[in-house]
Scaffold this active site. Structure first.
Site, PDB file in Angstrom:
ATOM      1  N   GLU A   1       0.785  -1.426  -0.042  1.00  0.00           N
ATOM      2  CA  GLU A   1       0.174  -0.191   0.089  1.00  0.00           C
ATOM      3  C   GLU A   1       0.841   1.158  -0.042  1.00  0.00           C
ATOM      4  O   GLU A   1       0.515   2.223  -0.715  1.00  0.00           O
ATOM      5  CB  GLU A   1      -1.030   0.097   1.151  1.00  0.00           C
ATOM      6  CG  GLU A   1      -1.846   1.286   1.234  1.00  0.00           C
ATOM      7  CD  GLU A   1      -2.415   1.408   2.714  1.00  0.00           C
ATOM      8  OE1 GLU A   1      -2.694   0.131   3.318  1.00  0.00           O
ATOM      9  OE2 GLU A   1      -2.595   2.369   3.021  1.00  0.00           O
TER      10      GLU A   1
ATOM     11  N   THR B   1      -3.084   2.721   5.892  1.00  0.00           N
ATOM     12  CA  THR B   1      -4.214   2.537   6.276  1.00  0.00           C
ATOM     13  C   THR B   1      -4.537   1.497   7.661  1.00  0.00           C
ATOM     14  O   THR B   1      -5.135   1.550   8.705  1.00  0.00           O
ATOM     15  CB  THR B   1      -5.480   1.825   5.745  1.00  0.00           C
ATOM     16  OG1 THR B   1      -4.831   0.963   4.737  1.00  0.00           O
ATOM     17  CG2 THR B   1      -5.870   3.116   4.573  1.00  0.00           C
TER      18      THR B   1
HETATM   19 FE1  F3S Z   1      -9.780  -1.383   3.352  1.00  0.00          FE
HETATM   20 FE2  F3S Z   1      -9.476  -1.402   5.760  1.00  0.00          FE
HETATM   21 FE3  F3S Z   1      -9.702  -3.354   4.700  1.00  0.00          FE
HETATM   22  S1  F3S Z   1      -8.432  -0.061   4.309  1.00  0.00           S
HETATM   23  S2  F3S Z   1      -8.447  -3.301   2.939  1.00  0.00           S
HETATM   24  S3  F3S Z   1     -11.186  -1.742   4.725  1.00  0.00           S
HETATM   25  S4  F3S Z   1      -8.441  -3.069   6.445  1.00  0.00           S
END
Ligand code: F3S
Length: 287
Positions: A131, A170
């Site tokens: 990412e 994230t």
């Molecule tokens: Fe997206 Fe959060 Fe999963 S950024 S891939 S929902 S851990």
């Protein structure tokens, strides 16, 4: 006596991983005559990955794009990828199935826009993470990656910077992000902080924490290579006496079938079928 099995209130697939797996299944179904590639392992779960590979998905790493045949289908995983890679795939006339998680996409857009507007962007994250590499690809030169509080202490802001923005990978650790934010705010009082940490990890950790007190043992389900599953396992170990990390139902140790009340949780890349299999196996196979 019958075992009571309690699932954590939040467990298993996060929104982004579920969407990526569904898009991959759809791409495989709709393109039976084409090669369908996943750019990097689509999901940190060997069983789920094997299922998709059995249906025809081929995994290639980002540095192996030369292996991808022209006009193939290429799935971009939830972590996303850099625009350079997308351009290379377009040159090969590939059909791109973009499974980049919308949260990651949002970070990519922020970095692109802010660096284009001449703001200096600082991203907290792990330099080896897909990412982070992808997001960094959207930035111009006015960009820096900081991996932890120590690096924040040593950070030197280039001169003549118009404004500075801080955001995060994230899945970055919440308290480390707070530490970095504090250090940088002292250094740069006008720092704009954008909290881009996804709540999915925290929600699973909190639900597990709530479960620990009310059960005799916890089973953590998920890939042995899944960082968020390993974190759940550590939290469970700190808060419960009997804890085991399994990838599938066949790994449940015999002593767990003798407990009165067992809690189960699962990492964000653990498919529903595996969770259900563990649940059913505890209920059906009692001593
Ligand atoms: Fe997206 Fe959060 Fe999963 S950024 S891939 S929902 S851990």
């Amino acid at each position: 006596m019958a075992i009571q099995v309690v699932k954590a209130n939040v467990l298993g697939f996060c929104f982004g991983v579920r969407r990526a797996v569904e898009l991959a299944e759809k791409a495989l179904l709709e393109n039976p005559e084409k090669n369908v590639y996943s750019l990097g392992p689509l999901i940190h779960n060997q069983i789920a990955l094997k299922n998709l590979c059995d249906k025809g998905m081929i995994i290639v790493n980002e540095d192996e794009i030369a292996r991808i045949k022209n006009e193939s289908v290429v799935i971009i995983r939830a972590h996303g990828c850099s625009p350079d890679i997308l351009r290379e795939l377009e040159k090969k006339s590939c059909l791109i199935v973009d499974a980049t998680c919308p949260r990651v996409k949002n970070s990519q857009k922020i970095v692109e826009k802010k660096t284009n507007d001449d703001a200096f962007v600082i991203l907290t994250g792990d330099s080896n993470h897909g990412e982070v590499k992808g997001i960094a690809g959207f930035a111009k030169d006015n960009f820096a990656l900081i991996q932890n509080a120590d690096e924040a202490e040593k950070f030197v802001l280039p001169v003549d910077v118009k404004s500075v923005v801080l955001l995060s990978q994230t899945t970055f650790n919440v308290s480390e992000f707070e530490n970095v934010s504090k250090i940088l705010t002292k250094m740069i009082p006008s720092l704009e902080i954008i909290n881009s940490i996804c709540p999915a990890t925290k929600e699973r950790q909190e639900a597990l924490f709530d479960l620990c007190d009310s059960v005799d043992g916890i089973i953590v389900i998920g890939g042995k290579n899944s960082a968020n599953t390993i974190r759940l396992f550590k939290i469970a170990q700190q808060n419960c006496k009997n804890v085991i990390h399994v990838e599938s139902a066949c790994e449940i140790p015999q002593e767990f079938f003798a407990l009165e009340k067992v809690g189960i949780t699962a990492g964000a890349s653990t498919p529903d079928e595996i969770i259900q299999e563990v649940y059913a196996s505890l209920l059906n196979c009692q001593l």
